[in-house]
Design a protein around this motif. Structure first.
Motif, PDB file in Angstrom:
ATOM      1  N   VAL A 150      -1.861  14.999   0.671  1.00 45.65           N
ATOM      2  CA  VAL A 150      -0.932  14.557  -0.368  1.00 45.65           C
ATOM      3  C   VAL A 150      -1.383  15.034  -1.745  1.00 45.65           C
ATOM      4  O   VAL A 150      -0.561  15.441  -2.576  1.00 45.65           O
ATOM      5  N   ARG A 151      -2.689  15.013  -1.981  1.00 44.50           N
ATOM      6  CA  ARG A 151      -3.222  15.427  -3.289  1.00 44.50           C
ATOM      7  C   ARG A 151      -3.508  16.924  -3.359  1.00 44.50           C
ATOM      8  O   ARG A 151      -4.065  17.405  -4.342  1.00 44.50           O
TER       9      ARG A 151
ATOM     10  N   GLY B 261     -10.855   6.459  -2.816  1.00 43.51           N
ATOM     11  CA  GLY B 261     -11.440   5.219  -3.311  1.00 43.51           C
ATOM     12  C   GLY B 261     -10.455   4.359  -4.079  1.00 43.51           C
ATOM     13  O   GLY B 261     -10.499   3.127  -3.998  1.00 43.51           O
ATOM     14  N   ILE B 262      -9.550   4.984  -4.834  1.00 45.32           N
ATOM     15  CA  ILE B 262      -8.549   4.217  -5.576  1.00 45.32           C
ATOM     16  C   ILE B 262      -7.636   3.458  -4.617  1.00 45.32           C
ATOM     17  O   ILE B 262      -7.351   2.268  -4.796  1.00 45.32           O
TER      18      ILE B 262
ATOM     19  N   GLY C  50      -0.680   4.239  -1.043  1.00 44.67           N
ATOM     20  CA  GLY C  50      -1.262   3.021  -1.605  1.00 44.67           C
ATOM     21  C   GLY C  50      -0.528   1.776  -1.147  1.00 44.67           C
ATOM     22  O   GLY C  50      -1.152   0.767  -0.785  1.00 44.67           O
ATOM     23  N   ILE C  51       0.806   1.831  -1.147  1.00 44.56           N
ATOM     24  CA  ILE C  51       1.607   0.664  -0.769  1.00 44.56           C
ATOM     25  C   ILE C  51       1.387   0.307   0.698  1.00 44.56           C
ATOM     26  O   ILE C  51       1.097  -0.852   1.044  1.00 44.56           O
ATOM     27  N   PHE C  52       1.506   1.281   1.582  1.00 42.55           N
ATOM     28  CA  PHE C  52       1.480   0.949   3.006  1.00 42.55           C
ATOM     29  C   PHE C  52       0.065   0.732   3.538  1.00 42.55           C
ATOM     30  O   PHE C  52      -0.104  -0.024   4.507  1.00 42.55           O
TER      31      PHE C  52
ATOM     32  N   TYR D 268       1.345   9.789  -2.991  1.00 39.24           N
ATOM     33  CA  TYR D 268       0.155   8.988  -3.245  1.00 39.24           C
ATOM     34  C   TYR D 268       0.514   7.507  -3.370  1.00 39.24           C
ATOM     35  O   TYR D 268      -0.195   6.631  -2.865  1.00 39.24           O
ATOM     36  N   VAL D 269       1.645   7.215  -4.036  1.00 41.77           N
ATOM     37  CA  VAL D 269       2.094   5.826  -4.190  1.00 41.77           C
ATOM     38  C   VAL D 269       2.423   5.223  -2.823  1.00 41.77           C
ATOM     39  O   VAL D 269       2.065   4.077  -2.528  1.00 41.77           O
TER      40      VAL D 269
END
Length: 429
Positions: free
Chosen positions: A58-59, A75-76, A134-136, A130-131
């Motif tokens: 993704v990044r 890590g985030i 993070g959510i799932f 990326y979002v």
């Protein structure tokens, strides 16, 4: 604890807050261990392999030599998910303490957490932002916390003290086995990312189901249910170290030892890839996991039962922490793959012993029988949050405090501090 009858009145006679005296059966233990196998496969295969690779895709970091950017991105996401664990663990514990369902206090939360965990994993595999990751992943970890908070509480509810070291060993042994099976599954059997996540979720449901069917759960009547207001819940999150010093020392020791372990294990893929520069890090991490697994299983089952027989917990926790520190120091002083294999054996021996005996110790220092679920939820934070913050902290240490040598030295220091802080516990030998 005997199985409740169908009526609330019969359930009330079981005295849900009483200390259990009747030994749990082999069938109960087998279903309990099977549930944990599914849980650890679903949680650790993503942490060790799937999620870091997905973050890199993704990044747009695949093939990049800037491993620091990769570990910070991972890590985030882990840190955000860890913040969810801070809330989910004690809240689930407190609510399950007060649940008056005819199916019992814990089983509805075990079932609901498993479904949330599995469904979130399926959606996680579909994410390409990326979002979305993070959510799932946060939702998946929340399901993990809901499930394991309720499942851990069944130890205090149903397992007598003389069996708790052995039964707790069936939390840690499946952890090691589940790590290896999960990695083998997603590396060699199901190479599709999306399908890998879905299969892990399906296996989670299938393996948790036997416990829901086999393990009975005392029914709490409305008259027995402790009152809970928002203010009371928030104030209950503070357990005074002055009034309950043994709980505070056990919690501190657990945080330190788990953080020491997490600094080494969550950074293992990066250490193999960028520290040792091995040719096939995915294959090597599976080999190390196999070595680790053998010794975790031996230590958790043999030493957990031995601590029951001796009626002692603290010497085993101290021994476990020292072994983990020794493994970390060896990697710091002589970093090589053969040393990593030997350190993996030491770490497995130490962490297997710690997981089984420390869990038993934690159940013996709880302040209030009516709040077992909530108090164990607070204890469980000390397991989940260190793993969540370790990637970011580890990246900082590697960059600022001496590379991977500094990382492993700090890991060993935390383990030794954990050994020291269990010594002041007085109510448990």
């Amino acid at each position: 604890m005997s199985a409740p009858a169908a009526t609330p009145a019969a359930g009330a006679a079981l005295q849900p807050f009483a200390e259990p005296r009747k030994a749990v059966t082999g069938g109960w233990i087998a279903a309990f261990a099977t549930a944990w196998l599914g849980i650890w496969m679903a949680q650790l295969a993503p942490v060790q392999l799937l999620l870091p690779h997905q973050v890199d895709v993704v990044r747009d970091l695949v093939g990049s030599t800037d491993w620091l950017q990769s570990v910070v991105a991972f890590g985030i996401i882990s840190g955000i998910a860890g913040a969810c664990a801070l809330i989910a663990y004690p809240l689930t514990g407190a609510l399950s303490d007060r649940t008056t369902s005819r199916f019992g206090r814990r089983r509805p939360w075990i079932a609901g957490g498993a479904v949330l965990f599995a469904v979130s994993l399926a959606f996680l595999g579909l994410q390409n932002t990326y979002v979305g990751l993070g959510i799932f992943w946060s939702l998946a970890l929340t399901g993990f916390c809901v499930l394991t908070a309720a499942l851990t509480a069944t130890i205090s509810d149903q397992v007598p003290v003389a069996q708790r070291g052995f039964v707790s060993g069936w939390v840690s042994a499946p952890q090691a086995i589940g790590t290896v099976l999960g990695l083998l599954l997603v590396v060699y059997v199901i190479t599709s990312q999306v399908l890998g996540y879905i299969v892990l979720g399906v296996l989670l449901i299938v393996l948790v189901l036997p416990f829901l069917l086999v393990a009975k759960d005392a029914v709490l009547t409305r008259e027995q249910r402790p009152k809970l207001s928002r203010r009371a819940f928030l104030s209950s999150m503070w357990i005074s170290p002055r009034r309950y010093p043994d709980f505070a020392w056990t919690l501190t020791s657990r945080i330190l030892i788990n953080l020491g372990n997490a600094l080494g294990t969550t950074m293992l893929l990066y250490f193999l890839t960028y520290g040792l520069k091995v040719d096939a890090p995915d294959d090597d991490i599976i080999l190390l996991s196999l070595i680790y697994t053998v010794f975790v299983v031996i230590a958790s089952l043999v030493l957990g039962r031995l601590s029951d027989s001796w009626g002692r917990r603290k010497p085993f926790v101290t021994f476990a922490a020292i072994l983990q520190a020794l493994a970390a120091i060896l990697l710091a002083l002589a970093p090589s793959f053969p040393v990593a294999m030997f350190a993996g054996a030491l770490l497995g021996l130490g962490y297997g012993c710690f997981l089984s005996v420390d869990q038993a110790l934690a159940t013996q220092v709880l302040p209030d029988p009516a709040d077992r679920g909530k108090d164990l939820g607070i204890m469980n934070i000390a397991s989940a949050v260190p793993q969540a913050v370790a990637p970011l902290l580890g990246a900082f240490v590697v960059v600022s405090l001496g590379g991977f040598v500094g990382l492993f030295l700090l890991s060993g220091l935390f383990a030794l501090l954990g050994a020291a802080t269990v010594a002041p516990v007085k109510s448990v030998q």
